[in-house]
Design a protein around this motif. Sequence first.
Motif, PDB file in Angstrom:
ATOM      1  N   ALA A   1       8.097 -54.925 -19.056  1.00 23.70           N
ATOM      2  CA  ALA A   1       8.734 -55.309 -17.792  1.00 23.70           C
ATOM      3  C   ALA A   1       8.135 -54.531 -16.613  1.00 23.70           C
ATOM      4  CB  ALA A   1      10.238 -55.071 -17.880  1.00 23.70           C
ATOM      5  N   GLU A   2       7.754 -53.264 -16.881  1.00 22.97           N
ATOM      6  CA  GLU A   2       7.226 -52.440 -15.795  1.00 22.97           C
ATOM      7  C   GLU A   2       5.911 -53.015 -15.260  1.00 22.97           C
ATOM      8  OE1 GLU A   2       9.072 -50.426 -14.319  1.00 22.97           O
ATOM      9  OE2 GLU A   2       7.431 -50.019 -12.920  1.00 22.97           O
ATOM     10  N   LYS A   3       5.098 -53.509 -16.169  1.00 27.09           N
ATOM     11  CA  LYS A   3       3.817 -54.101 -15.754  1.00 27.09           C
ATOM     12  C   LYS A   3       4.100 -55.345 -14.887  1.00 27.09           C
ATOM     13  CE  LYS A   3      -0.467 -56.205 -17.233  1.00 27.09           C
ATOM     14  NZ  LYS A   3      -1.410 -56.540 -18.250  1.00 27.09           N
ATOM     15  N   TYR A   4       5.076 -56.124 -15.314  1.00 28.41           N
ATOM     16  CA  TYR A   4       5.425 -57.328 -14.541  1.00 28.41           C
ATOM     17  C   TYR A   4       5.883 -56.919 -13.135  1.00 28.41           C
ATOM     18  CZ  TYR A   4       7.381 -61.829 -13.304  1.00 28.41           C
ATOM     19  OH  TYR A   4       7.640 -63.017 -12.656  1.00 28.41           O
ATOM     20  N   ARG A   5       6.751 -55.894 -13.078  1.00 28.46           N
ATOM     21  CA  ARG A   5       7.241 -55.440 -11.758  1.00 28.46           C
ATOM     22  C   ARG A   5       6.079 -55.013 -10.855  1.00 28.46           C
ATOM     23  NH1 ARG A   5      11.757 -53.712 -14.799  1.00 28.46           N
ATOM     24  NH2 ARG A   5      13.741 -54.112 -13.761  1.00 28.46           N
ATOM     25  N   ARG A   6       5.103 -54.334 -11.448  1.00 30.52           N
ATOM     26  CA  ARG A   6       3.953 -53.872 -10.650  1.00 30.52           C
ATOM     27  C   ARG A   6       3.169 -55.056 -10.089  1.00 30.52           C
ATOM     28  NH1 ARG A   6       2.573 -50.203 -14.477  1.00 30.52           N
ATOM     29  NH2 ARG A   6       0.667 -51.305 -14.939  1.00 30.52           N
ATOM     30  N   LYS A   7       3.024 -56.103 -10.915  1.00 26.75           N
ATOM     31  CA  LYS A   7       2.305 -57.304 -10.435  1.00 26.75           C
ATOM     32  C   LYS A   7       3.046 -57.894  -9.232  1.00 26.75           C
ATOM     33  CE  LYS A   7      -0.936 -57.300 -13.326  1.00 26.75           C
ATOM     34  NZ  LYS A   7      -2.220 -56.893 -12.786  1.00 26.75           N
ATOM     35  N   ILE A   8       4.349 -57.901  -9.349  1.00 28.64           N
ATOM     36  CA  ILE A   8       5.141 -58.504  -8.267  1.00 28.64           C
ATOM     37  C   ILE A   8       5.006 -57.676  -6.992  1.00 28.64           C
ATOM     38  CG2 ILE A   8       7.500 -59.166  -7.540  1.00 28.64           C
ATOM     39  CD1 ILE A   8       5.887 -60.854  -9.835  1.00 28.64           C
ATOM     40  N   GLU A   9       4.966 -56.350  -7.149  1.00 29.31           N
ATOM     41  CA  GLU A   9       4.768 -55.499  -5.962  1.00 29.31           C
ATOM     42  C   GLU A   9       3.454 -55.846  -5.273  1.00 29.31           C
ATOM     43  OE1 GLU A   9       4.988 -51.333  -6.954  1.00 29.31           O
ATOM     44  OE2 GLU A   9       7.054 -51.632  -7.676  1.00 29.31           O
ATOM     45  N   VAL A  10       2.408 -56.023  -6.066  1.00 25.24           N
ATOM     46  CA  VAL A  10       1.091 -56.359  -5.474  1.00 25.24           C
ATOM     47  C   VAL A  10       1.188 -57.697  -4.751  1.00 25.24           C
ATOM     48  CG1 VAL A  10      -1.342 -56.862  -5.984  1.00 25.24           C
ATOM     49  CG2 VAL A  10      -0.159 -55.046  -7.232  1.00 25.24           C
ATOM     50  N   PHE A  11       1.845 -58.677  -5.383  1.00 20.30           N
ATOM     51  CA  PHE A  11       1.964 -59.993  -4.751  1.00 20.30           C
ATOM     52  C   PHE A  11       2.753 -59.897  -3.445  1.00 20.30           C
ATOM     53  CE2 PHE A  11       4.635 -63.871  -4.206  1.00 20.30           C
ATOM     54  CZ  PHE A  11       3.615 -64.721  -3.806  1.00 20.30           C
ATOM     55  N   ARG A  12       3.882 -59.178  -3.482  1.00 16.69           N
ATOM     56  CA  ARG A  12       4.726 -59.080  -2.271  1.00 16.69           C
ATOM     57  C   ARG A  12       3.962 -58.388  -1.139  1.00 16.69           C
ATOM     58  NH1 ARG A  12       8.561 -62.916  -2.853  1.00 16.69           N
ATOM     59  NH2 ARG A  12      10.224 -62.399  -4.290  1.00 16.69           N
ATOM     60  N   GLU A  13       3.135 -57.439  -1.503  1.00 17.87           N
ATOM     61  CA  GLU A  13       2.347 -56.756  -0.477  1.00 17.87           C
ATOM     62  C   GLU A  13       1.264 -57.680   0.083  1.00 17.87           C
ATOM     63  OE1 GLU A  13       0.176 -52.501  -0.265  1.00 17.87           O
ATOM     64  OE2 GLU A  13       2.158 -52.690  -1.183  1.00 17.87           O
ATOM     65  N   ALA A  14       0.635 -58.440  -0.832  1.00 17.68           N
ATOM     66  CA  ALA A  14      -0.453 -59.328  -0.410  1.00 17.68           C
ATOM     67  C   ALA A  14       0.074 -60.500   0.417  1.00 17.68           C
ATOM     68  CB  ALA A  14      -1.194 -59.861  -1.636  1.00 17.68           C
ATOM     69  N   ALA A  15       1.257 -60.991   0.066  1.00 16.09           N
ATOM     70  CA  ALA A  15       1.809 -62.177   0.739  1.00 16.09           C
ATOM     71  C   ALA A  15       3.303 -61.946   0.981  1.00 16.09           C
ATOM     72  CB  ALA A  15       1.597 -63.415  -0.137  1.00 16.09           C
ATOM     73  N   PRO A  16       3.647 -61.124   1.992  1.00 17.82           N
ATOM     74  CA  PRO A  16       5.043 -60.714   2.183  1.00 17.82           C
ATOM     75  C   PRO A  16       5.996 -61.890   2.380  1.00 17.82           C
ATOM     76  CG  PRO A  16       3.560 -59.450   3.592  1.00 17.82           C
ATOM     77  CD  PRO A  16       2.736 -60.522   2.959  1.00 17.82           C
ATOM     78  N   ASP A  17       5.493 -62.977   2.954  1.00 15.11           N
ATOM     79  CA  ASP A  17       6.351 -64.128   3.213  1.00 15.11           C
ATOM     80  C   ASP A  17       6.282 -65.137   2.060  1.00 15.11           C
ATOM     81  OD1 ASP A  17       8.008 -65.682   4.793  1.00 15.11           O
ATOM     82  OD2 ASP A  17       6.318 -66.902   5.495  1.00 15.11           O
ATOM     83  N   GLY A  18       5.484 -64.861   1.036  1.00 16.43           N
ATOM     84  CA  GLY A  18       5.240 -65.828  -0.039  1.00 16.43           C
ATOM     85  C   GLY A  18       6.454 -66.047  -0.930  1.00 16.43           C
ATOM     86  N   THR A  19       6.363 -67.073  -1.773  1.00 19.84           N
ATOM     87  CA  THR A  19       7.475 -67.377  -2.680  1.00 19.84           C
ATOM     88  C   THR A  19       7.072 -67.086  -4.115  1.00 19.84           C
ATOM     89  OG1 THR A  19       6.740 -69.663  -2.491  1.00 19.84           O
ATOM     90  CG2 THR A  19       8.760 -69.097  -1.352  1.00 19.84           C
TER      91      THR A  19
END
Length: 445
Positions: free
Chosen positions: A286-304
Amino acid sequence: MSSTTKTTTPIPLSSKRAGRFDPKAKTACIRTFGCQMNVHDSDRIRRMIQDAGYAEVQRYEDADLVILNTCYVRENAVDRVKGHLGELNRLRREGRVKRVALTGCIGAAEESAALRQTYEIDLVLGTHNTYELAEFVGLPTMQETYTPELPGTEGGHNAFVTIMTGCNYQCSYCIVPTVRGRMVCRPMESVIGEVENLVAGGTGYITLLGQTVDAWRHEGKRFCDLLEAVSESAPRVWFTTSHPSNMEDRTLNAIGERDTIVKRLHLPVQSGSDRMLKVMHRGYKAEKYRRKIEVFREAAPDGTLSTDIIVGHPGETEEDHEQTLRLVEDCAFDSAYIFKFSPRRGTEAASLPETVPDAVVQRRFLEVLRQVEQNAFTRNQRKVGGEEEIYIRHGSTEDGKAIGETWSGHAVHVNTDAAPGTYVKVRIESAGPHVLYADETGTRA
Ligand code: SAM
Ligand code: SF4
């Protein structure tokens, strides 16, 4: 997408209307069940029946030939197909339907032999030999012509492009590797060639398809290379589905950086519990998944961000479920497909002990759903009052509302008569958990 169970209702096959019904022509009706891969396979089937001189009709009773292109991922999908087969038997007895073919994932499963006998189906095909349908409809069998590389119906506003078939994972619950086989990746030039043809024919939106698209690789190139190349050729691009173990930070950053890529990520997590992820053979924590999501949110803050979650997999405890709820809260998904575990014969999970009682599964399902909807509603509220450019995916219906998509991947209902494939400027007036509501501000791009 909505935070609810994925529907197995037949999906409208393409934006193209079937030709006028000529009572003298040979006619065929195609019904599609399941995921976008099946929708795309139906496009290829449509190609074959058109080549064979059939006119496509929408109702069984108008069809000489009915083709059911099916899904096998959950048991309720099979039940639904059985309902259609029963109805088709009745129509055949009345002489209103002549022949029935069953294709797709059920066709590739062992159970298809019994179905063939019970419902007297004329032709049963799996996912690898769909090209045999060509012979059945009176064309020479041309394996090389009707393979996954054959494009679907060209020139629509939105087109699916298959970049890989099959899957190399062995998730405990999943029948896909059995019915779709191991992963086969299409060469990059072949994908780019198809994209260029589609764009030249007027397609404005390309969706790259596969069971684990981010696992794509070919001759030293990886998925991000392919995505970047497609984003150079196509005016608008999206991809689905991805697997967390294959998702590279490079790809997540490309989503944020490239103007033509829709900032929408579908990354199925299945569970928030490391114990369950191991039982499921998902290959990440789960931790690896959370890290991926952090990268995505940073790359595309308004993304879905959307995901798939299974509740009630054998052995899932209250503690596992709590961890899923925690992960849902932390990741603040914009939507999720939540599935109740469905045992599939031949998968590992179907024979595991410690099944979860139905009432518990139902409660957990609702708890996850509530959590997803709360987060989604809060996130959507932030969009209210904003101006957006949206792409019209489906033209307006009788209530005057068209369905569009923002560059951030939000679904928008908008009052406009703009045609599918055009861009419209809108103001977001209100928001629910699943969709934004907007008015056109008058400027069209
Ligand atoms: N390849 C994708 C991945 O790895 O996440 C998923 C493809 S699968 C066809 C779509 C979704 O169906 C899965 O993500 C999973 O949540 C759900 N699913 C598959 N088998 C299931 C089963 N036996 N019971 C319930 N849900 C299932
Ligand atoms: Fe099924 Fe996806 Fe797992 Fe492959 S990766 S086995 S398609 S759930």
